[in-house]
Scaffold this motif. Structure first.
Motif, mmCIF file in Angstrom:
data_model
loop_
_atom_site.group_PDB
_atom_site.id
_atom_site.type_symbol
_atom_site.label_atom_id
_atom_site.label_comp_id
_atom_site.label_asym_id
_atom_site.label_seq_id
_atom_site.Cartn_x
_atom_site.Cartn_y
_atom_site.Cartn_z
ATOM 1 N N LYS A 20 13.446 -43.063 -40.950
ATOM 2 C CA LYS A 20 12.161 -43.032 -40.256
ATOM 3 C C LYS A 20 12.306 -42.374 -38.885
ATOM 4 O O LYS A 20 11.456 -41.584 -38.467
ATOM 5 C CB LYS A 20 11.615 -44.459 -40.109
ATOM 6 N N LEU A 21 13.398 -42.657 -38.196
ATOM 7 C CA LEU A 21 13.639 -42.059 -36.890
ATOM 8 C C LEU A 21 13.833 -40.542 -37.000
ATOM 9 O O LEU A 21 13.319 -39.780 -36.172
ATOM 10 C CB LEU A 21 14.851 -42.702 -36.228
ATOM 11 N N LEU A 22 14.538 -40.098 -38.026
ATOM 12 C CA LEU A 22 14.710 -38.657 -38.247
ATOM 13 C C LEU A 22 13.368 -37.980 -38.509
ATOM 14 O O LEU A 22 13.097 -36.890 -37.986
ATOM 15 C CB LEU A 22 15.670 -38.408 -39.407
ATOM 16 N N VAL A 23 12.533 -38.625 -39.310
ATOM 17 C CA VAL A 23 11.201 -38.087 -39.596
ATOM 18 C C VAL A 23 10.372 -38.037 -38.314
ATOM 19 O O VAL A 23 9.686 -37.046 -38.040
ATOM 20 C CB VAL A 23 10.489 -38.914 -40.692
ATOM 21 N N LYS A 24 10.466 -39.079 -37.515
ATOM 22 C CA LYS A 24 9.715 -39.129 -36.257
ATOM 23 C C LYS A 24 10.168 -38.012 -35.315
ATOM 24 O O LYS A 24 9.340 -37.371 -34.667
ATOM 25 C CB LYS A 24 9.901 -40.491 -35.588
ATOM 26 N N ASP A 25 11.474 -37.767 -35.267
ATOM 27 C CA ASP A 25 11.994 -36.672 -34.437
ATOM 28 C C ASP A 25 11.441 -35.324 -34.901
ATOM 29 O O ASP A 25 11.069 -34.482 -34.086
ATOM 30 C CB ASP A 25 13.522 -36.633 -34.478
ATOM 31 N N GLU A 26 11.390 -35.134 -36.195
ATOM 32 C CA GLU A 26 10.866 -33.870 -36.728
ATOM 33 C C GLU A 26 9.366 -33.740 -36.449
ATOM 34 O O GLU A 26 8.881 -32.659 -36.120
ATOM 35 C CB GLU A 26 11.157 -33.745 -38.224
ATOM 36 N N LEU A 27 8.648 -34.842 -36.571
ATOM 37 C CA LEU A 27 7.220 -34.829 -36.237
ATOM 38 C C LEU A 27 7.015 -34.441 -34.771
ATOM 39 O O LEU A 27 6.145 -33.631 -34.446
ATOM 40 C CB LEU A 27 6.585 -36.204 -36.492
ATOM 41 N N TYR A 28 7.832 -35.003 -33.900
ATOM 42 C CA TYR A 28 7.721 -34.715 -32.473
ATOM 43 C C TYR A 28 7.971 -33.231 -32.205
ATOM 44 O O TYR A 28 7.250 -32.592 -31.433
ATOM 45 C CB TYR A 28 8.694 -35.586 -31.679
ATOM 46 N N THR A 29 8.969 -32.675 -32.872
ATOM 47 C CA THR A 29 9.268 -31.253 -32.727
ATOM 48 C C THR A 29 8.078 -30.407 -33.169
ATOM 49 O O THR A 29 7.685 -29.460 -32.474
ATOM 50 C CB THR A 29 10.527 -30.877 -33.535
ATOM 51 N N LEU A 30 7.499 -30.750 -34.310
ATOM 52 C CA LEU A 30 6.322 -30.012 -34.803
ATOM 53 C C LEU A 30 5.144 -30.127 -33.832
ATOM 54 O O LEU A 30 4.443 -29.143 -33.577
ATOM 55 C CB LEU A 30 5.907 -30.515 -36.181
ATOM 56 N N LEU A 31 4.933 -31.317 -33.310
ATOM 57 C CA LEU A 31 3.824 -31.522 -32.379
ATOM 58 C C LEU A 31 4.028 -30.709 -31.106
ATOM 59 O O LEU A 31 3.073 -30.112 -30.586
ATOM 60 C CB LEU A 31 3.662 -33.008 -32.051
ATOM 61 N N ARG A 32 5.228 -30.660 -30.593
ATOM 62 C CA ARG A 32 5.521 -29.860 -29.400
ATOM 63 C C ARG A 32 5.271 -28.384 -29.683
ATOM 64 O O ARG A 32 4.692 -27.677 -28.857
ATOM 65 C CB ARG A 32 6.965 -30.076 -28.940
ATOM 66 N N GLN A 33 5.702 -27.914 -30.856
ATOM 67 C CA GLN A 33 5.489 -26.507 -31.223
ATOM 68 C C GLN A 33 4.004 -26.182 -31.352
ATOM 69 O O GLN A 33 3.540 -25.155 -30.857
ATOM 70 C CB GLN A 33 6.209 -26.188 -32.533
ATOM 71 N N GLU A 34 3.282 -27.059 -32.026
ATOM 72 C CA GLU A 34 1.840 -26.844 -32.199
ATOM 73 C C GLU A 34 1.108 -26.891 -30.867
ATOM 74 O O GLU A 34 0.179 -26.121 -30.624
ATOM 75 C CB GLU A 34 1.248 -27.883 -33.158
ATOM 76 N N SER A 35 1.523 -27.785 -30.004
ATOM 77 C CA SER A 35 0.900 -27.905 -28.692
ATOM 78 C C SER A 35 1.151 -26.641 -27.861
ATOM 79 O O SER A 35 0.239 -26.124 -27.214
ATOM 80 C CB SER A 35 1.458 -29.129 -27.958
ATOM 81 N N ALA A 36 2.377 -26.133 -27.912
ATOM 82 C CA ALA A 36 2.716 -24.916 -27.176
ATOM 83 C C ALA A 36 1.962 -23.714 -27.742
ATOM 84 O O ALA A 36 1.483 -22.864 -27.003
ATOM 85 C CB ALA A 36 4.225 -24.672 -27.229
#
Length: 77
Positions: free
Chosen positions: A57-73
């Motif tokens: 779950k933590l690995l998935v959350k890390d990947e979600l965070y990365t995607l969100l940062r990319q989408e936000s940028a």
């Protein structure tokens, strides 16, 4: 999860165009439910399974965070 990206998460879920995000978001929720169910019945024998699910779950959350940062940028450009 990630209150600073609440609007972006809502947009990505509503639009439904970012399949990787949707898959990870659903997987995170599924893992959360599995962990909660196992913790209710944990008599000590399934502790290792719970820990494995938490790590996943933590690995998935890390990947979600990365995607969100990319989408936000990308949206800020």
């Amino acid at each position: 999860m990630f209150p600073e990206y609440r609007d972006l998460i809502t947009r990505l879920k509503t639009e439904g165009t970012h399949q990787r995000f949707l898959h990870l978001f659903e997987k995170h929720n599924d893992l959360d439910h599995q962990i909660a169910a196992l913790e209710k019945h944990d008599a000590g024998g399934i502790h290792a399974e719970i820990e494995t699910l938490k790590k996943e779950k933590l690995l998935v959350k890390d990947e979600l965070y990365t995607l969100l940062r990319q989408e936000s940028a990308a949206g800020a450009k």
